[in-house]
Design a protein around this motif. Structure first.
Motif, PDB file in Angstrom:
ATOM      1  N   ASP A 107       0.747  -1.293   0.120  1.00 59.70           N
ATOM      2  CA  ASP A 107      -0.019  -0.071  -0.146  1.00 59.70           C
ATOM      3  C   ASP A 107       1.067   1.162  -0.069  1.00 59.70           C
ATOM      4  OD1 ASP A 107      -2.265  -1.463  -0.001  1.00 59.70           O
ATOM      5  OD2 ASP A 107      -2.540  -1.417   2.050  1.00 59.70           O
ATOM      6  N   GLU A 108       1.736   1.142   0.731  1.00 63.42           N
ATOM      7  CA  GLU A 108       2.661   2.347   0.957  1.00 63.42           C
ATOM      8  C   GLU A 108       3.443   2.721  -0.498  1.00 63.42           C
ATOM      9  OE1 GLU A 108       5.906   4.331   4.104  1.00 63.42           O
ATOM     10  OE2 GLU A 108       3.882   3.347   4.787  1.00 63.42           O
ATOM     11  N   GLU A 109       3.758   1.630  -1.325  1.00 59.55           N
ATOM     12  CA  GLU A 109       4.465   1.762  -2.594  1.00 59.55           C
ATOM     13  C   GLU A 109       3.609   2.547  -3.496  1.00 59.55           C
ATOM     14  OE1 GLU A 109       6.076  -1.863  -3.913  1.00 59.55           O
ATOM     15  OE2 GLU A 109       7.534  -2.145  -2.050  1.00 59.55           O
ATOM     16  N   ASP A 110       2.409   2.074  -3.491  1.00 58.91           N
ATOM     17  CA  ASP A 110       1.327   2.571  -4.207  1.00 58.91           C
ATOM     18  C   ASP A 110       0.775   4.106  -3.884  1.00 58.91           C
ATOM     19  OD1 ASP A 110       1.354   0.200  -5.733  1.00 58.91           O
ATOM     20  OD2 ASP A 110      -0.355  -0.643  -4.765  1.00 58.91           O
ATOM     21  N   MET A 111       1.168   4.530  -2.634  1.00 53.56           N
ATOM     22  CA  MET A 111       0.700   5.829  -2.331  1.00 53.56           C
ATOM     23  C   MET A 111       1.624   6.925  -2.899  1.00 53.56           C
ATOM     24  SD  MET A 111       0.266   5.184   1.663  1.00 53.56           S
ATOM     25  CE  MET A 111       0.222   6.844   2.123  1.00 53.56           C
ATOM     26  N   LEU A 112       0.891   7.968  -3.153  1.00 57.29           N
ATOM     27  CA  LEU A 112       1.524   9.326  -3.464  1.00 57.29           C
ATOM     28  C   LEU A 112       1.519  10.469  -2.532  1.00 57.29           C
ATOM     29  CD1 LEU A 112      -0.090   9.500  -7.130  1.00 57.29           C
ATOM     30  CD2 LEU A 112       2.191   8.779  -6.757  1.00 57.29           C
ATOM     31  N   PHE A 113       2.621  11.185  -2.332  1.00 56.15           N
ATOM     32  CA  PHE A 113       2.806  12.101  -1.386  1.00 56.15           C
ATOM     33  C   PHE A 113       3.191  13.309  -1.698  1.00 56.15           C
ATOM     34  CE2 PHE A 113       4.031   7.987   0.473  1.00 56.15           C
ATOM     35  CZ  PHE A 113       3.497   7.806   1.671  1.00 56.15           C
ATOM     36  N   LEU A 114       2.682  14.643  -0.936  1.00 56.62           N
ATOM     37  CA  LEU A 114       3.116  15.788  -1.040  1.00 56.62           C
ATOM     38  C   LEU A 114       4.229  15.833  -0.973  1.00 56.62           C
ATOM     39  CD1 LEU A 114      -0.451  17.003   0.644  1.00 56.62           C
ATOM     40  CD2 LEU A 114       0.309  17.186  -1.883  1.00 56.62           C
ATOM     41  N   GLU A 115       5.220  16.890  -1.592  1.00 56.23           N
ATOM     42  CA  GLU A 115       6.347  17.254  -1.191  1.00 56.23           C
ATOM     43  C   GLU A 115       6.548  18.817  -0.926  1.00 56.23           C
ATOM     44  OE1 GLU A 115       9.346  15.636  -3.822  1.00 56.23           O
ATOM     45  OE2 GLU A 115       8.340  13.731  -3.947  1.00 56.23           O
ATOM     46  N   ASP A 116       6.491  19.239   0.043  1.00 57.50           N
ATOM     47  CA  ASP A 116       6.642  20.889   0.266  1.00 57.50           C
ATOM     48  C   ASP A 116       5.038  21.349  -0.061  1.00 57.50           C
ATOM     49  OD1 ASP A 116       9.121  20.817   1.419  1.00 57.50           O
ATOM     50  OD2 ASP A 116      10.152  20.743  -0.692  1.00 57.50           O
ATOM     51  N   ASP A 117       4.211  20.810   0.146  1.00 62.61           N
ATOM     52  CA  ASP A 117       2.797  21.141  -0.187  1.00 62.61           C
ATOM     53  C   ASP A 117       2.820  21.191  -1.826  1.00 62.61           C
ATOM     54  OD1 ASP A 117       2.003  21.346   2.286  1.00 62.61           O
ATOM     55  OD2 ASP A 117       2.731  23.532   2.322  1.00 62.61           O
ATOM     56  N   LEU A 118       3.446  20.316  -2.598  1.00 63.89           N
ATOM     57  CA  LEU A 118       3.305  20.381  -4.118  1.00 63.89           C
ATOM     58  C   LEU A 118       3.147  18.919  -4.485  1.00 63.89           C
ATOM     59  CD1 LEU A 118       6.448  22.407  -5.310  1.00 63.89           C
ATOM     60  CD2 LEU A 118       4.165  23.326  -5.167  1.00 63.89           C
ATOM     61  N   PHE A 119       2.265  18.636  -5.735  1.00 61.51           N
ATOM     62  CA  PHE A 119       2.011  17.246  -5.977  1.00 61.51           C
ATOM     63  C   PHE A 119       2.306  17.359  -7.428  1.00 61.51           C
ATOM     64  CE2 PHE A 119      -2.178  19.152  -6.286  1.00 61.51           C
ATOM     65  CZ  PHE A 119      -2.880  18.678  -7.370  1.00 61.51           C
ATOM     66  N   ASP A 120       2.850  16.064  -7.998  1.00 64.48           N
ATOM     67  CA  ASP A 120       2.987  16.018  -9.424  1.00 64.48           C
ATOM     68  C   ASP A 120       1.665  15.120 -10.084  1.00 64.48           C
ATOM     69  OD1 ASP A 120       4.022  15.678 -11.930  1.00 64.48           O
ATOM     70  OD2 ASP A 120       5.492  14.263 -11.316  1.00 64.48           O
ATOM     71  N   LEU A 121       1.146  15.792 -10.840  1.00 69.07           N
ATOM     72  CA  LEU A 121       0.070  15.197 -11.612  1.00 69.07           C
ATOM     73  C   LEU A 121       0.468  14.104 -12.570  1.00 69.07           C
ATOM     74  CD1 LEU A 121      -3.070  15.270 -10.999  1.00 69.07           C
ATOM     75  CD2 LEU A 121      -3.098  17.016 -12.797  1.00 69.07           C
ATOM     76  N   GLU A 122       1.666  14.343 -13.298  1.00 73.84           N
ATOM     77  CA  GLU A 122       1.699  13.582 -14.446  1.00 73.84           C
ATOM     78  C   GLU A 122       1.479  12.094 -14.352  1.00 73.84           C
ATOM     79  OE1 GLU A 122       5.514  12.431 -17.658  1.00 73.84           O
ATOM     80  OE2 GLU A 122       5.322  14.424 -16.631  1.00 73.84           O
TER      81      GLU A 122
END
Length: 198
Positions: A107-122
């Motif tokens: 599950d953790e590998e599949d999770m996406l995280f915010l980095e410095d309040d930013l997210f990558d949508l690509e």
């Protein structure tokens, strides 16, 4: 990258965005996709929740490709919906069902995280577009395709056909031809024929 700073960490905070971005390379499959650099229109809804930011959106862009039956160019519009959770880097497992260690790691590998309040949508956009694409795109539902003998486009020549002989029957055709010759040789002779021989 998209900024979620304005949401803070207040659950329920909401932000709507509309963006036009150039498409990244290789956004599609072999026979159809979004060409690199064309404009992708994004409508996004960012919602702050306990564990992070829930991003819901729709992407619209022109598709180009070719018909898998007749190889004619195809142009149409794609609309792909997506939803993804971007977790805070320090998010814990509150509210999630307890799972075995292996499952938790997956599950953790599949999770996406915010980095410095930013997210990558690509990566999310790429997955949504590929899932929304037709796997076998056709120029029209009843496209007849190409002639297997000569490659002619059958939609342009509806009466197109070739005289073909099934090779399994080819030997018998030869026998049929010699049979007809034999029938001529063995044909009964008329009375006039007998008199000529005498």
């Amino acid at each position: 990258m998209f900024d979620t700073h304005e949401l803070g960490r207040r659950p329920g905070a909401l932000k709507r965005l509309t963006r036009s971005l150039p498409a990244p390379a290789d956004l599609g499959i072999e026979v159809i996709g979004i060409a690199e650099g064309v404009t992708v229109e994004l409508d996004l809804r960012l919602e702050s929740v306990m564990e992070g930011v829930l991003v819901t959106g729709t992407a619209r862009a022109p598709l180009t490709g070719e018909c898998v039956r007749c190889l004619e160019p195809i142009e149409r519009e794609l609309e792909a919906d997506f939803q993804e959770m971007y977790s805070y880097p320090d998010a814990d497992a509150r509210g999630r069902i307890a799972a075995a260690d292996d499952d938790a790691e997956d599950d953790e590998e599949d999770m996406l995280f915010l980095e410095d309040d930013l997210f990558d949508l690509e990566p999310v956009l790429r997955d949504a577009v590929v899932l929304a694409l037709p796997l076998q795109p056709v120029c029209r539902e009843d496209c007849p395709g190409l002639c297997s003998e000569c490659g002619a486009r059958l939609a342009d020549e509806p009466d197109h056909h070739h005289e073909t002989v099934d090779i399994r029957w080819a030997a018998l055709q030869g026998l049929a031809g010699s049979d007809q010759d034999g029938e001529k040789d063995n044909a009964p002779r008329s009375a006039g024929d007998d008199s000529q021989e005498k």
